[in-house]
Scaffold this active site. Structure first.
Site, mmCIF file in Angstrom:
data_model
loop_
_atom_site.group_PDB
_atom_site.id
_atom_site.type_symbol
_atom_site.label_atom_id
_atom_site.label_comp_id
_atom_site.label_asym_id
_atom_site.label_seq_id
_atom_site.Cartn_x
_atom_site.Cartn_y
_atom_site.Cartn_z
ATOM 1 N N ASN A 1 0.864 -1.186 0.000
ATOM 2 C CA ASN A 1 0.000 0.000 0.000
ATOM 3 C C ASN A 1 0.902 1.237 0.000
ATOM 4 O O ASN A 1 1.447 1.613 1.028
ATOM 5 C CB ASN A 1 -0.895 -0.027 1.249
ATOM 6 C CG ASN A 1 -1.773 1.207 1.344
ATOM 7 O OD1 ASN A 1 -1.863 2.000 0.407
ATOM 8 N ND2 ASN A 1 -2.428 1.374 2.488
ATOM 9 N N TRP A 2 1.039 1.837 -1.176
ATOM 10 C CA TRP A 2 1.937 3.008 -1.298
ATOM 11 C C TRP A 2 1.344 4.264 -0.681
ATOM 12 O O TRP A 2 2.026 5.268 -0.542
ATOM 13 C CB TRP A 2 2.239 3.298 -2.767
ATOM 14 C CG TRP A 2 3.070 2.271 -3.464
ATOM 15 C CD1 TRP A 2 3.649 1.142 -2.932
ATOM 16 C CD2 TRP A 2 3.430 2.282 -4.856
ATOM 17 N NE1 TRP A 2 4.329 0.458 -3.903
ATOM 18 C CE2 TRP A 2 4.214 1.134 -5.093
ATOM 19 C CE3 TRP A 2 3.156 3.134 -5.918
ATOM 20 C CZ2 TRP A 2 4.738 0.818 -6.344
ATOM 21 C CZ3 TRP A 2 3.672 2.829 -7.174
ATOM 22 C CH2 TRP A 2 4.461 1.685 -7.381
ATOM 23 N N LYS A 3 0.056 4.248 -0.404
ATOM 24 C CA LYS A 3 -0.636 5.446 0.098
ATOM 25 C C LYS A 3 -0.368 6.621 -0.864
ATOM 26 O O LYS A 3 -0.270 6.394 -2.064
ATOM 27 C CB LYS A 3 -0.217 5.735 1.546
ATOM 28 C CG LYS A 3 -0.386 4.492 2.428
ATOM 29 C CD LYS A 3 -0.225 4.738 3.888
ATOM 30 C CE LYS A 3 -0.420 3.427 4.642
ATOM 31 N NZ LYS A 3 -0.367 3.598 6.084
ATOM 32 N N HIS B 1 -9.950 1.659 5.296
ATOM 33 C CA HIS B 1 -8.646 1.909 5.936
ATOM 34 C C HIS B 1 -8.807 2.972 7.027
ATOM 35 O O HIS B 1 -9.560 3.932 6.867
ATOM 36 C CB HIS B 1 -7.620 2.351 4.892
ATOM 37 C CG HIS B 1 -6.220 2.322 5.415
ATOM 38 N ND1 HIS B 1 -5.734 3.287 6.264
ATOM 39 C CD2 HIS B 1 -5.229 1.411 5.250
ATOM 40 C CE1 HIS B 1 -4.476 2.981 6.580
ATOM 41 N NE2 HIS B 1 -4.151 1.845 5.981
ATOM 42 N N GLU C 1 -7.019 5.362 7.902
ATOM 43 C CA GLU C 1 -6.709 6.743 7.498
ATOM 44 C C GLU C 1 -7.921 7.385 6.828
ATOM 45 O O GLU C 1 -8.151 8.586 6.942
ATOM 46 C CB GLU C 1 -5.472 6.770 6.578
ATOM 47 C CG GLU C 1 -4.206 6.515 7.389
ATOM 48 C CD GLU C 1 -3.078 5.836 6.639
ATOM 49 O OE1 GLU C 1 -3.109 5.778 5.399
ATOM 50 O OE2 GLU C 1 -2.160 5.332 7.316
ATOM 51 N N GLU D 1 -5.895 -4.318 10.993
ATOM 52 C CA GLU D 1 -4.915 -3.238 11.093
ATOM 53 C C GLU D 1 -5.158 -2.454 12.377
ATOM 54 O O GLU D 1 -5.897 -1.452 12.366
ATOM 55 C CB GLU D 1 -5.040 -2.308 9.885
ATOM 56 C CG GLU D 1 -4.737 -2.988 8.566
ATOM 57 C CD GLU D 1 -3.960 -2.057 7.635
ATOM 58 O OE1 GLU D 1 -2.928 -2.475 7.137
ATOM 59 O OE2 GLU D 1 -4.386 -0.902 7.449
ATOM 60 N N GLY E 1 2.164 2.598 10.900
ATOM 61 C CA GLY E 1 3.155 3.658 10.726
ATOM 62 C C GLY E 1 3.882 4.038 11.998
ATOM 63 O O GLY E 1 4.531 5.082 12.062
ATOM 64 N N SER F 1 2.995 -1.760 10.517
ATOM 65 C CA SER F 1 4.452 -1.815 10.727
ATOM 66 C C SER F 1 5.074 -3.163 10.374
ATOM 67 O O SER F 1 5.995 -3.622 11.056
ATOM 68 C CB SER F 1 4.798 -1.411 12.169
ATOM 69 O OG SER F 1 4.391 -0.071 12.406
ATOM 70 N N GLY G 1 2.655 -1.022 4.418
ATOM 71 C CA GLY G 1 2.662 0.386 4.043
ATOM 72 C C GLY G 1 4.083 0.876 3.846
ATOM 73 O O GLY G 1 4.714 0.646 2.800
ATOM 74 N N GLY G 2 4.630 1.530 4.866
ATOM 75 C CA GLY G 2 5.948 2.169 4.781
ATOM 76 C C GLY G 2 7.036 1.279 4.195
ATOM 77 O O GLY G 2 7.822 1.721 3.339
HETATM 78 P P1 PGA Z 1 2.440 0.622 7.762
HETATM 79 O O1 PGA Z 1 1.001 0.825 7.095
HETATM 80 O O2 PGA Z 1 3.004 -0.665 7.231
HETATM 81 O O3 PGA Z 1 3.241 1.829 7.330
HETATM 82 O O4 PGA Z 1 2.238 0.568 9.239
HETATM 83 C C1 PGA Z 1 0.135 -0.261 6.930
HETATM 84 C C2 PGA Z 1 -1.175 0.214 6.358
HETATM 85 O O5 PGA Z 1 -1.644 1.291 6.734
HETATM 86 O O6 PGA Z 1 -1.769 -0.460 5.504
#
Ligand code: PGA
Length: 252
Positions: free
Chosen positions: A7-9, A89, A91, A161, A167, A207, A228-229
């Site tokens: 997930n590049w966001k 999600h 966010e 999640e 993050g 994470s 994500g990251g």
């Molecule tokens: P993260 O994000 O790996 O940076 O914690 C995961 C996500 O939000 O899907």
């Protein structure tokens, strides 16, 4: 089969996205034993879908079919480029105030256009600390999923999640993941029956990286990772998929 989703966001220019996919394509044989999916920003989907050896995922979808919805993208528009959509999600819940009712409508749109939703759920820090996190998760799952029939639900993917793990570098422990995944698996079995309830993949996200991937995947109740990251750098992400691939070939 294990799913590994990047997930590049809201990251990467088009040039950076193309460069990444060219690097990743060299490892397309790794997709034989696992499902590697890439979720770029929607604006890059047309270009990326024309070069990627890996299936793509949209990061969001409109809750409505079409019309006066400035800035939105419909399920029908996305269906040309992707097979999956991330829905719910945290966010989106936090910054765009999406609630369970709204998320359910988005999932309805995904089903209508034969897109498989990757439905994210998970508790915030407050619910975790108070100890009522299972109730928190139960209402997310009940309110969003329980009105759909079994046939539709069979294309669903879930992703646990925990918001406090996204993050932050604080991954949930193996025991915490196992508790929630087992709880959710049982909810699904009770509601949709054993054959579908056992089959719906439940991924973990929050994470994940190449150092903790094996430990998280070793949990019998985890069917993959939403990254994500640690997915933003191609070589980092390739390490994760190599680990998942090796892990899967030993496991199955
Ligand atoms: P993260 O994000 O790996 O940076 O914690 C995961 C996500 O939000 O899907």
């Amino acid at each position: 089969m294990v799913f590994i989703v990047a997930n590049w966001k809201m990251n990467k220019s088009q040039a950076q996205a193309v460069e990444y996919i060219h690097i990743l394509n060299k490892f397309s044989d790794l997709n034989k034993h696992i499902n590697v999916l890439i979720s770029p920003p929607s604006i890059h989907l047309p270009v990326i879908s024309s070069i990627s050896d890996f299936p793509l995922v949209a990061q969001n979808v409109s809750h409505l079919e079409n019309g006066a919805l400035t800035g939105e993208i419909s399920a029908q528009m996305l269906s040309k480029y992707v097979k999956h959509v991330i829905v719910g999600h945290s966010e989106r819940r936090q910054f765009f105030l999406e609630n369970n009712f709204f998320i359910k409508e988005k999932i309805q749109m995904c089903f209508k256009y034969k897109l498989s939703p990757i439905f994210c759920f998970g508790e915030n820090k407050n619910a975790r600390n108070k100890g009522n996190y299972l109730d928190f998760i139960k209402s997310q799952i009940q309110e969003v999923l329980f009105d759909f029939d079994v046939a539709k639900i069979s294309s669903l993917i879930l992703a646990y999640e925990p918001i406090w793990a996204i993050g932050t570098g604080n991954t949930a422990t193996a025991l915490q993941i196992e508790e929630v995944h087992t709880y959710v698996r049982n909810l699904l079995i009770l509601k949709f029956g054993e054959s579908i309830g056992f089959r719906i993949p439940i991924l973990y996200g929050g994470s994940c990286n190449s150092d903790n991937a094996v430990e998280i995947l070793s949990n019998d109740h985890v069917d993959g990772l939403l990254v994500g990251g640690a997915s933003l750098d191609a070589s980092n992400f390739i390490n994760i998929i190599k680990i998942a691939n090796e892990f899967s070939s030993n496991r199955f």
